[in-house]
Write a protein that holds these residues in place. Structure first.
Motif, PDB file in Angstrom:
ATOM      1  N   HIS A  88       0.820  -1.226   0.000  1.00 47.48           N
ATOM      2  CA  HIS A  88       0.000   0.000   0.000  1.00 47.48           C
ATOM      3  C   HIS A  88       0.850   1.271   0.000  1.00 47.48           C
ATOM      4  CE1 HIS A  88      -3.871  -2.045   0.638  1.00 47.48           C
ATOM      5  NE2 HIS A  88      -3.200  -2.890   1.417  1.00 47.48           N
ATOM      6  N   HIS A  90       2.125   3.210  -2.190  1.00 47.27           N
ATOM      7  CA  HIS A  90       1.831   4.307  -3.122  1.00 47.27           C
ATOM      8  C   HIS A  90       0.548   5.058  -2.747  1.00 47.27           C
ATOM      9  CE1 HIS A  90       5.077   3.464  -5.902  1.00 47.27           C
ATOM     10  NE2 HIS A  90       4.766   2.173  -5.877  1.00 47.27           N
ATOM     11  N   GLU A  91      -0.175   4.541  -1.761  1.00 47.04           N
ATOM     12  CA  GLU A  91      -1.426   5.176  -1.349  1.00 47.04           C
ATOM     13  C   GLU A  91      -1.160   6.232  -0.273  1.00 47.04           C
ATOM     14  OE1 GLU A  91      -4.046   2.092  -0.026  1.00 47.04           O
ATOM     15  OE2 GLU A  91      -3.559   0.790  -1.746  1.00 47.04           O
ATOM     16  N   ASN A 138       4.616  11.171   3.148  1.00 47.46           N
ATOM     17  CA  ASN A 138       4.204   9.945   2.479  1.00 47.46           C
ATOM     18  C   ASN A 138       5.292   9.439   1.530  1.00 47.46           C
ATOM     19  OD1 ASN A 138       1.672   8.523   2.890  1.00 47.46           O
ATOM     20  ND2 ASN A 138       1.548   8.463   0.658  1.00 47.46           N
TER      21      ASN A 138
END
Length: 507
Positions: A88, A90-91, A138
């Motif tokens: 996950h 890239h989220e 992120n």
């Protein structure tokens, strides 16, 4: 991936992962992220490896495999696996997902990752503004997950085997963070050579209890345990420790877990103000071995509370307000078993000779025949300080009332920023200690009367004479050499004149 394991390549991959944070936050901050991610990756690899073994053994029987996995050393919820986080990456929300995974790991493993309500990951949050705004944070955490997904950091037992590459990698990181950590470095790490030396001197035996009341990341404590394994092939020992700094306590707990040290009890709290290692009666626990590298000359160590200490640790005197060295020494003395107790503590040299209340305490410890050996170490051994230190060995079961002094300050391997004790340096200290005899310009055994005559001053040069006499100069030989050189010079000048005349430069 079944390529040969190489500790250097693993260490390099781990250190390269730090590039993700460099320029964004300080090493003192990002060490917690790197070390925590190594922990999550390791338990995820172990879990995945064992799950696939059961799958191969029992086929597609999810309920049976799930039951078998309950007997693992730890429980890993699927949502908390490194590989779920990586999938996950890239989220949006990497920081929040990682924090939720850490919480799930804690909840699933009960008391293994908790202590009196405090969790190992309590002071660590990946969802922090210190990593920048949400988009930057992120991206940084995506890079971190990708760094740990590299083939070099495949830490599955089927690849690693019995090698302790995980524990070694963890120690490598901690050492490098200490080397670049400036003043704060000494708070969590004792150089491995010093830990080796202390462990050799204290010689822990099977069945003994070992305590470090200022344990940092636990490296010194585990070195003592490892000596029992290496020398006696036994894991029959118990490790105890206490650490005041929350994030460092977390490092120690994870370090123990990664090294397979399950028989340990590491408490979080201030050892002087609030000792946590107590027996069922609420009194201080006693140990066979007590060892520590406490903070040097700690200010604000708890002087005001010490006068009314309910454990009676300061009955020999209260150390000065701005220097807590003897506070730790006195605490450690009180936790030694009456007959088998022995102790090794790292101290600044001021402990050996400072007067006032420290002088009175030192006199009392010597008169009680507790001090066994004073060992002077080279300068620049410890991270965060260049000053030379000493090791004091205390014993509850001395053979006589003498005190041995060893001056090992001049024997070391020089490094660019840090000096090192070599294996030969360590062996010489240990062999000298066990021999218990004088060694010219290196060691001296002083009887109690001599120490009294020196007014209980333990400054090593008072006992070990390292003075090297200058070689006597033979003035007649010097004069003869001077005459020979004068004659040689005259001869050369004559030849030079001849050459100049031949070239047409004569007078």
């Amino acid at each position: 991936m079944n390529d040969k394991i190489n500790q250097d390549s693993i260490n390099k991959a781990l250190w390269n992962a730090c590039d993700t944070f460099r320029g964004t936050i300080s090493a003192d901050t990002y060490k917690d992220f790197i070390l925590t991610m190594l922990f999550v990756k390791y338990i995820s690899d172990v879990w995945q490896d064992h799950y696939e073994e059961y799958l191969q053994q029992y086929g597609d029987e999810p309920e049976l495999i799930e039951e078998m996995m309950k007997s693992e050393r730890f429980v890993l919820p699927k949502s908390a696996s490194f590989y779920t986080l990586w999938e996950h990456r890239h989220e949006p929300g990497n920081g929040e997902r990682i924090d939720q995974a850490l919480h799930a790991i804690e909840e699933a493993n009960g008391t293994k990752l908790k202590d009196a309500g405090k969790s190992v990951f309590q002071d660590i949050s990946f969802n922090t503004d210190r990593l920048g705004e949400e988009k930057q944070k992120n991206t940084i955490l995506r890079h971190l997950l990708e760094d740990f997904a590299k083939p070099e950091l495949n830490l599955r037992p089927s690849r690693v085997g019995s090698l302790d590459v995980i524990g070694n990698g963890y120690e490598y990181l901690i050492k490098n963070f200490a080397a670049s950590g400036g003043q704060k470095a000494g708070e969590f790490y004792t150089p491995p050579e010093v830990s080796d030396l202390i462990a050799e001197l204290l010689d822990p035996q099977p069945g003994e209890s070992i305590c470090d009341p200022a344990c940092g990341s636990g490296s010194l404590l585990m070195k003592c345990g490892r000596k029992v394994v290496d020398k006696h092939g036994s894991k029959k020992y118990a490790l105890y420790g206490q650490e005041a700094i929350g994030s460092t306590w977390s490092l120690a707990k994870m370090n123990m877990f990664l090294h397979g040290e399950d028989n340990h009890k590491i408490e979080w709290g201030d050892t002087i103000r609030n000792p946590k290692l107590l027996d069922k009666h609420g009194t201080l626990m006693l140990f066979d071995i007590v060892t520590a590298n406490p903070p040097f000359s700690l200010d604000k160590w708890g002087h005001d509370e010490a006068k009314n200490d309910k454990f009676g640790r300061f009955r020999r005197g209260v150390p000065p307000k701005a220097k807590g060295d003897y506070a730790f020494i006195l605490h450690m003395i009180e936790t030694l078993k009456p007959k088998s107790g022995r102790m090794g503590v790292v101290v600044p040299h001021g402990v050996l000779f400072r007067g006032s209340s420290e002088g009175k305490i030192r006199k009392q410890l010597i008169e009680e025949n507790l001090l066994d050996t004073v060992i002077g170490l080279p300068e620049k051994l410890f991270y965060g300080t260049g000053i030379p230190a000493a090791i004091l060995i205390f014993s509850r079961n001395k053979a006589d009332d003498s005190i041995m002094f060893i001056d090992a300050s001049r024997e070391f391997k020089a490094g660019k920023n840090q000096n090192l004790l070599t294996g030969d340096n360590i062996r010489k200290i240990v062999d000298t200690y066990h021999a218990g005899a004088d060694v010219d310009k290196y060691a001296y055994v002083a009887d109690l009367d001599e120490v009294r005559e020196n007014d209980y001053n333990l400054n090593i040069p008072r006992y070990v004479d390292t003075f090297e006499e200058e070689e006597e100069i033979d003035l007649l030989a010097v004069r003869a050499e001077r005459e020979r050189l004068k004659a040689q010079l005259n001869e050369l000048e004559g030849e030079m004149v001849k050459y100049l005349e031949e070239l047409g430069y004569g007078a």
